[in-house]
Scaffold this motif. Structure first.
Motif, PDB file in Angstrom:
ATOM      1  N   LEU A  34       0.830  -1.207   0.000  1.00  0.00           N
ATOM      2  CA  LEU A  34       0.000   0.000   0.000  1.00  0.00           C
ATOM      3  C   LEU A  34       0.862   1.253   0.000  1.00  0.00           C
ATOM      4  O   LEU A  34       0.557   2.231  -0.685  1.00  0.00           O
ATOM      5  N   ARG A  37       2.005   1.992  -3.427  1.00  0.00           N
ATOM      6  CA  ARG A  37       0.956   2.506  -4.309  1.00  0.00           C
ATOM      7  C   ARG A  37       0.590   3.942  -3.958  1.00  0.00           C
ATOM      8  O   ARG A  37       0.267   4.750  -4.825  1.00  0.00           O
ATOM      9  N   PRO A 140     -16.505  -2.569  -8.347  1.00  0.00           N
ATOM     10  CA  PRO A 140     -16.201  -1.191  -8.733  1.00  0.00           C
ATOM     11  C   PRO A 140     -17.356  -0.648  -9.571  1.00  0.00           C
ATOM     12  O   PRO A 140     -17.650  -1.181 -10.634  1.00  0.00           O
ATOM     13  N   ARG A 143     -16.930   4.556  -9.236  1.00  0.00           N
ATOM     14  CA  ARG A 143     -15.810   5.146  -9.978  1.00  0.00           C
ATOM     15  C   ARG A 143     -16.031   4.994 -11.491  1.00  0.00           C
ATOM     16  O   ARG A 143     -15.866   5.967 -12.222  1.00  0.00           O
ATOM     17  N   LEU A 318     -10.547   0.139   0.906  1.00  0.00           N
ATOM     18  CA  LEU A 318      -9.110   0.381   0.742  1.00  0.00           C
ATOM     19  C   LEU A 318      -8.789   1.034  -0.599  1.00  0.00           C
ATOM     20  O   LEU A 318      -7.857   1.834  -0.703  1.00  0.00           O
ATOM     21  N   GLY A 319      -9.546   0.669  -1.648  1.00  0.00           N
ATOM     22  CA  GLY A 319      -9.351   1.330  -2.932  1.00  0.00           C
ATOM     23  C   GLY A 319      -9.571   2.830  -2.804  1.00  0.00           C
ATOM     24  O   GLY A 319      -8.786   3.647  -3.302  1.00  0.00           O
ATOM     25  N   VAL A 322      -6.692   4.385  -0.679  1.00  0.00           N
ATOM     26  CA  VAL A 322      -5.466   4.610  -1.461  1.00  0.00           C
ATOM     27  C   VAL A 322      -5.623   5.866  -2.318  1.00  0.00           C
ATOM     28  O   VAL A 322      -4.704   6.698  -2.404  1.00  0.00           O
ATOM     29  N   ARG A 326      -3.322   9.015  -1.759  1.00  0.00           N
ATOM     30  CA  ARG A 326      -2.467   9.390  -2.872  1.00  0.00           C
ATOM     31  C   ARG A 326      -2.658  10.873  -3.223  1.00  0.00           C
ATOM     32  O   ARG A 326      -1.692  11.595  -3.517  1.00  0.00           O
TER      33      ARG A 326
ATOM     34  N   ARG B 143      -9.310   1.509 -15.208  1.00  0.00           N
ATOM     35  CA  ARG B 143      -9.520   2.370 -14.034  1.00  0.00           C
ATOM     36  C   ARG B 143      -9.918   1.530 -12.813  1.00  0.00           C
ATOM     37  O   ARG B 143      -9.356   1.725 -11.736  1.00  0.00           O
ATOM     38  N   PRO B 144     -10.863   0.599 -12.948  1.00  0.00           N
ATOM     39  CA  PRO B 144     -11.133  -0.284 -11.805  1.00  0.00           C
ATOM     40  C   PRO B 144      -9.895  -1.045 -11.321  1.00  0.00           C
ATOM     41  O   PRO B 144      -9.671  -1.153 -10.119  1.00  0.00           O
ATOM     42  N   GLN B 147      -7.377   1.717  -9.864  1.00  0.00           N
ATOM     43  CA  GLN B 147      -7.834   2.579  -8.775  1.00  0.00           C
ATOM     44  C   GLN B 147      -8.766   1.851  -7.802  1.00  0.00           C
ATOM     45  O   GLN B 147      -8.513   1.823  -6.609  1.00  0.00           O
ATOM     46  N   SER B 148      -9.853   1.271  -8.322  1.00  0.00           N
ATOM     47  CA  SER B 148     -10.826   0.664  -7.404  1.00  0.00           C
ATOM     48  C   SER B 148     -10.193  -0.472  -6.614  1.00  0.00           C
ATOM     49  O   SER B 148     -10.506  -0.677  -5.447  1.00  0.00           O
ATOM     50  N   LEU B 149      -9.308  -1.229  -7.258  1.00  0.00           N
ATOM     51  CA  LEU B 149      -8.687  -2.370  -6.584  1.00  0.00           C
ATOM     52  C   LEU B 149      -7.297  -2.032  -6.060  1.00  0.00           C
ATOM     53  O   LEU B 149      -6.494  -2.924  -5.770  1.00  0.00           O
ATOM     54  N   ALA B 150      -7.021  -0.729  -5.918  1.00  0.00           N
ATOM     55  CA  ALA B 150      -5.682  -0.303  -5.498  1.00  0.00           C
ATOM     56  C   ALA B 150      -5.346  -0.769  -4.086  1.00  0.00           C
ATOM     57  O   ALA B 150      -4.173  -0.812  -3.703  1.00  0.00           O
ATOM     58  N   GLY B 151      -6.341  -1.106  -3.298  1.00  0.00           N
ATOM     59  CA  GLY B 151      -6.080  -1.564  -1.941  1.00  0.00           C
ATOM     60  C   GLY B 151      -6.162  -3.073  -1.802  1.00  0.00           C
ATOM     61  O   GLY B 151      -6.114  -3.603  -0.697  1.00  0.00           O
ATOM     62  N   PRO B 335      -3.584   8.440 -11.889  1.00  0.00           N
ATOM     63  CA  PRO B 335      -2.665   7.484 -11.289  1.00  0.00           C
ATOM     64  C   PRO B 335      -1.495   7.221 -12.218  1.00  0.00           C
ATOM     65  O   PRO B 335      -1.643   7.161 -13.433  1.00  0.00           O
TER      66      PRO B 335
END
Lengths: 463, 463
Positions: A34, A37, A140, A143, A318-319, A322, A326, B143-144, B147-151, B335
């Motif tokens: 994390l 990222r 998702p 977003r 968490l998404g 982050v 960020r 993007r998902p 970003q959405s799954l970034a965590g 990102p």
């Protein structure tokens, strides 16, 4: 707002239940990843809970019962709210946002009731407000709607956004169980809460519909704007009737942009409906969620996954965390909620829907003519009629029997009628008027039918 | 980079074919709405094309053949690249990014070959680099993932990302046509190009796999890193064999994070495979795309929609354009591509897969023992064997007949074997060795089998 000089991003967690404890776990287990990222470490600076003794897995020095004090700490950059409900959370989050803290929330009820106030507070201070986890758990969705489709015109968002009701309806469809039996099964397996009201009466789905409609149509839609019907009245007979029509019954959250003579408006509603078995949403069963989006340029899209659960919802949280962290580190801001389109909301009575109506009638000459007359009086056009003998008498499929004025014995029959689309109020008034007919012994079932962008002909029809 | 003082955001368009002309149309038709979402008007300042006379719909004063001059203009904030191919586009985009222009691109080949250079140029100048349209058309996917799954920790991305091959395989499955017939049909209906190589040999899918793997695993993966097999060799018999196994054949792009004794690594590959008909990807037919993502916390997700087409791809381009433009107006950055994990790529031979093998054999005593011996020698475990008589002779399902050393007449039979997972090289070597057996008349078909996260038992098996 730009830059935090390389220091860790401070995270305050409000609430540490099923989802929160997963957030704590993942923050710990994936700390290095994390940090890579985000561009800086995420540091959990405190966890506000009501009963400290219930959280042995959280380091004791992080636990506090003073949520307001935690939110006000100088070293908090992002507040993650997993408490739920309106108060005292609303006040805490408004304070946090006004003080420039970014907020990540899974609180659908609050967002659906007072998202406007939160968004305004965020806009004013330049903080971020993210809430991907509030709708459809891990999927998702917000977003993509807000960002990926930002250059498109969304015309419809329709989905299965409540796992409890989808489990119950799936169980009814696969086992023939009635509602009470399926609800009991759902409770036994942990898919329904002791008080299932929020789920089965559609409150949960209505909050999600409000959030989806707000983002999709750039219009502030609250839960009160959403027409809401739950699944308590769905019967095993309804499910069987749907199957006979090539359909299945789902509790849908539907948000549509409707074009009318006075310009566009928004319809947001939650109700059970028959949908064609060929539709991708029809095969979403059990506790899964799926949302179907139709946009002018992109066409039809579908998003599918688990709509609830601790780790799943924590993934969405968490998404967002982050993204918010960020933005702290490298500068930047998430997309603002925008209500610039400010479209009017259509009343349910003015929303065009289609009905499936089962009528118990005396099977005698002239009944269909009488019934059809009532539909015509209300300006409702009939798409299909099927007459079924209820006592093992013959039935003709596709087109109903109506033998004019020839004398015959009265027998029991069921008329199954599917309408073309008409204002919901006209459809409801038609059903009311039908109950007043001598030949109508009772209305056995009424359910809306949603083609979800598919032409009526896919459901069959008499011309 | 922050703020543009309220002036319009200048957009340069490179290429104006099927997608570009839709971008121009939507920029015009939705100008007000896009301005509201961006916070400033989007102004198309030029369109670079090769043959100016072919674009009567674009205002003449916007058309230019001087792409380099257009990209260098002071009033260009975002370059939208829809030309495709490596050169001269690479040079143009690198220059644009180095000069601080943000780039939106649908160019999968360039991103898959040299995305690292583009990302580095963007990072250096602080410009944005977006390319949602390069994979799966209208489906919000990058993007998902980013970003959405970034965590979360993505463990697998597997999808149908090429509409042409999916159309061909769907046609073969539904009509029994062979490959050549289905390809011709696809060409006639506009789903296959005159030279279908890029699609049917898997180049297009391999580029997309490289992009997906790079983002999912924070590792730079190029098209050359992706093992690639197309669909030319898929036979009607393969499709029939898949059906007999409860499967269907799809061309899959598969990106997995593989845990090994030396730590995690990445497998990226494109090949046809049998997948269970019960898997959500199995029902994705025709020109549709769908991508299935499995993440440690989120579980299984699926994204579905149209993977190609002018308006559909334009939707993805405009979503990126709005994001890039918005960042110009209010400050902020998208990102960054990050290759911080820098995982090694697994060679295909070391990737664990499963094979479905059909062998034409003499149906005589001891054949199965011989065949099984070859599998064992290569360390490959057999999951199921089915023996079918090829001349109308009897067959036994589930467990093959093998009558020891009793003397019997040799007849023709087919052995259908599904293996457990093993290194691909061991499986290939097994097939090679089988062809050397006297009793094996020929290898009728070899296809990989992908459970996609489902347990082997779902495919049935002998224990």
């Amino acid at each position: 707002m730009v830059g935090n000089d390389g220091r860790p991003v401070g995270v305050a967690l409000l609430g540490c239940g099923v989802v929160g404890s997963q957030v704590v776990r993942l923050l710990t287990e994936q700390a290095d990843e994390l940090a890579a990222r985000v561009g800086a470490p995420l540091r959990l600076v405190g966890v506000a809970v009501r009963r400290p003794q219930r959280h042995p897995d959280v380091p004791a020095d992080l636990i506090t019962t003073d949520a307001a004090g935690l939110v006000a700490r100088e070293d908090v950059d992002v507040v993650v709210e997993l408490v739920g409900g309106i108060e005292p959370v609303r006040g805490l989050l408004l304070t946090a946002l006004k003080n420039g803290r970014s907020v990540v929330s899974a609180n659908k009820a609050l967002l659906a009731e007072d998202g406007a106030a939160l968004a305004a507070a965020a806009a004013e201070s330049g903080a971020d407000l993210y809430y991907e986890a509030s709708v459809a758990g891990a999927i998702p969705l917000l977003r993509p709607i807000q960002q990926s489709l930002a250059g498109d015109r969304i015309v419809r968002v329709a989905g299965i956004v409540n796992g409890t009701t989808n489990f119950i309806l799936s169980a009814m469809a696969s086992t023939g169980a009635n509602y009470a039996e399926a609800l009991e099964e759902a409770g036994r397996l942990g898919y329904a809460e002791a008080d299932p009201t929020a789920d089965v009466d559609g409150y949960d789905a209505a909050s999600k519909a409000a959030i989806l409609a707000s983002l999709a149509f750039h219009t502030r839609v609250t839960a009160d704007d959403v027409h809401r019907e739950g699944i308590r009245d769905v019967t095993a007979a309804d499910i069987a009737a749907a199957r006979a029509l090539g359909c299945t019954v789902k509790l849908l959250a539907i948000c549509e942009q409707v074009e009318g003579p006075a310009g566009p408006s928004v319809s947001a509603r939650v109700h059970p409906a028959m949908i064609p078995r060929s539709h991708p949403l029809a095969s979403v069963s059990g506790a899964y969620n799926a949302v179907f989006i139709e946009a002018a340029a992109a066409g039809q899209l579908m998003f599918y996954g688990q709509g609830a659960g601790g780790p799943q919802t924590a993934s969405a949280v968490l998404g967002d965390l982050v993204a918010a962290a960020r933005n702290r580190v490298i500068g930047g801001r998430g997309p603002r909620d925008s209500a610039h389109a400010d479209l009017p909301i259509v009343a349910m009575g003015d929303t065009r829907t289609r009905y499936h109506v089962s009528l118990d009638v005396s099977d005698r000459a002239g009944v269909l003519a009488q019934v059809a007359g009532v539909f015509a009086e209300h300006g409702v056009s009939i798409a299909t009629v099927r007459q079924e003998g209820r006592n093992g008498t013959g039935l003709e499929d596709g087109v109903a029997r109506d033998e004019g004025d020839g004398a015959r014995d009265a027998r029991d029959a069921t008329l199954v009628i599917v309408t073309h689309s008409a204002p919901d109020a006209a459809l409801a008034a038609t059903v009311d008027a039908l109950t007043g007919l001598d030949a109508v012994q009772g209305v056995a079932g009424v359910l809306r039918v949603e083609g979800l962008g598919r032409p009526v002909t896919e459901l069959g029809g008499v011309s």
